[in-house]
Design a protein around this motif. Structure first.
Motif, short mmCIF file in Angstrom:
data_model
loop_
_atom_site.label_atom_id
_atom_site.label_comp_id
_atom_site.label_asym_id
_atom_site.label_seq_id
_atom_site.Cartn_x
_atom_site.Cartn_y
_atom_site.Cartn_z
N UNK A 116 0.84 -1.19 0.00
CA UNK A 116 0.00 0.00 0.00
C UNK A 116 0.87 1.23 0.00
N UNK A 117 0.50 2.20 -0.83
CA UNK A 117 1.19 3.49 -0.87
C UNK A 117 0.62 4.33 0.27
N UNK A 118 1.49 4.78 1.15
CA UNK A 118 1.06 5.56 2.32
C UNK A 118 1.24 7.06 2.12
N UNK A 119 2.40 7.46 1.60
CA UNK A 119 2.69 8.90 1.48
C UNK A 119 3.65 9.15 0.33
N UNK A 120 3.82 10.46 0.03
CA UNK A 120 4.71 10.88 -1.04
C UNK A 120 5.63 11.98 -0.53
N UNK A 121 6.78 12.07 -1.16
CA UNK A 121 7.75 13.16 -0.90
C UNK A 121 8.25 13.61 -2.27
N UNK A 122 8.09 14.91 -2.56
CA UNK A 122 8.54 15.48 -3.83
C UNK A 122 9.58 16.56 -3.58
N UNK A 123 10.56 16.61 -4.45
CA UNK A 123 11.51 17.72 -4.54
C UNK A 123 11.35 18.28 -5.94
N UNK A 176 3.03 14.57 1.70
CA UNK A 176 1.62 14.39 1.97
C UNK A 176 1.22 12.93 1.97
N UNK A 177 0.01 12.69 2.45
CA UNK A 177 -0.54 11.34 2.47
C UNK A 177 -0.96 10.95 1.06
N UNK A 178 -0.65 9.73 0.68
CA UNK A 178 -1.13 9.17 -0.57
C UNK A 178 -0.80 9.99 -1.81
N UNK A 187 -5.27 12.15 -3.12
CA UNK A 187 -6.30 11.77 -2.16
C UNK A 187 -6.52 10.27 -1.98
N UNK A 188 -5.65 9.46 -2.53
CA UNK A 188 -5.80 8.00 -2.43
C UNK A 188 -4.55 7.37 -1.84
N UNK A 189 -4.75 6.26 -1.16
CA UNK A 189 -3.65 5.43 -0.68
C UNK A 189 -3.87 4.02 -1.24
N UNK A 231 11.73 14.94 -8.52
CA UNK A 231 12.15 13.62 -8.05
C UNK A 231 11.54 13.42 -6.67
N UNK A 232 11.61 12.20 -6.18
CA UNK A 232 11.06 11.97 -4.85
C UNK A 232 10.98 10.50 -4.52
N UNK A 233 10.05 10.19 -3.60
CA UNK A 233 9.84 8.80 -3.23
C UNK A 233 8.44 8.64 -2.63
N UNK A 234 7.97 7.40 -2.69
CA UNK A 234 6.74 7.00 -2.02
C UNK A 234 7.14 6.16 -0.81
N UNK A 235 6.43 6.33 0.28
CA UNK A 235 6.57 5.42 1.41
C UNK A 235 5.44 4.42 1.30
N UNK A 236 5.82 3.13 1.31
CA UNK A 236 4.85 2.06 1.14
C UNK A 236 4.99 1.07 2.28
#
Length: 128
Positions: A46-53, A66-68, A71-73, A98-103
């Motif tokens: 499940x994708x929980x959150x995102x981080x963007x640069x 932010x979360x998801x 608006x979706x996770x 660039x960035x990453x998702x926390x899953x």
């Protein structure tokens, strides 16, 4: 298109220029991007959150957490895809994101980061 696989999760990104407009007497350059997240692992995640640069040509960096996504996770079973579209504004006609998702992995209960590869944002008139 750029792609990156991290721990069996493939991220594919395409981007496009959407136009310019003025906001508060400053020109803005609008970009859109499409992201496909593909679970190539044997585990449900499940994708929980995102981080963007977000970096523009004027060396201005914006960090967005932010979360998801939109608006979706989403929960992805093995072999499933999740595709979404979003966008950003820059103060210059080109830049990059660039960035990453926390899953989370439902089999192990562990959380992990999935890298979003660097992708370029550029308006057609700014290219040589």
């Amino acid at each position: 298109m750029v792609e990156q696989i991290t721990k069996g999760i493939r991220i594919s990104v395409t981007s496009h220029f959407e136009g310019t407009f003025y906001k508060e007497q400053q020109i803005n350059f609008a970009f859109g991007y499409n992201i496909t997240i593909e679970n190539q692992s044997p585990h449900s995640v499940q994708l929980l959150s995102r981080h963007w640069e977000i970096l523009d040509a004027l060396n201005i960096m914006e960090i967005v957490d932010g979360k998801g996504v939109i608006g979706q996770q989403p929960i992805l079973q093995p072999g499933e895809l999740h595709t979404y579209s979003s966008g950003c504004l820059l103060s210059a006609p080109f830049g990059a994101m660039r960035g990453y998702y926390t899953m989370t992995n439902f089999t192990t209960g562990n959380t992990f980061k999935v890298r979003i590869p660097t992708f370029k944002l550029h308006s057609p008139f700014a290219l040589n």
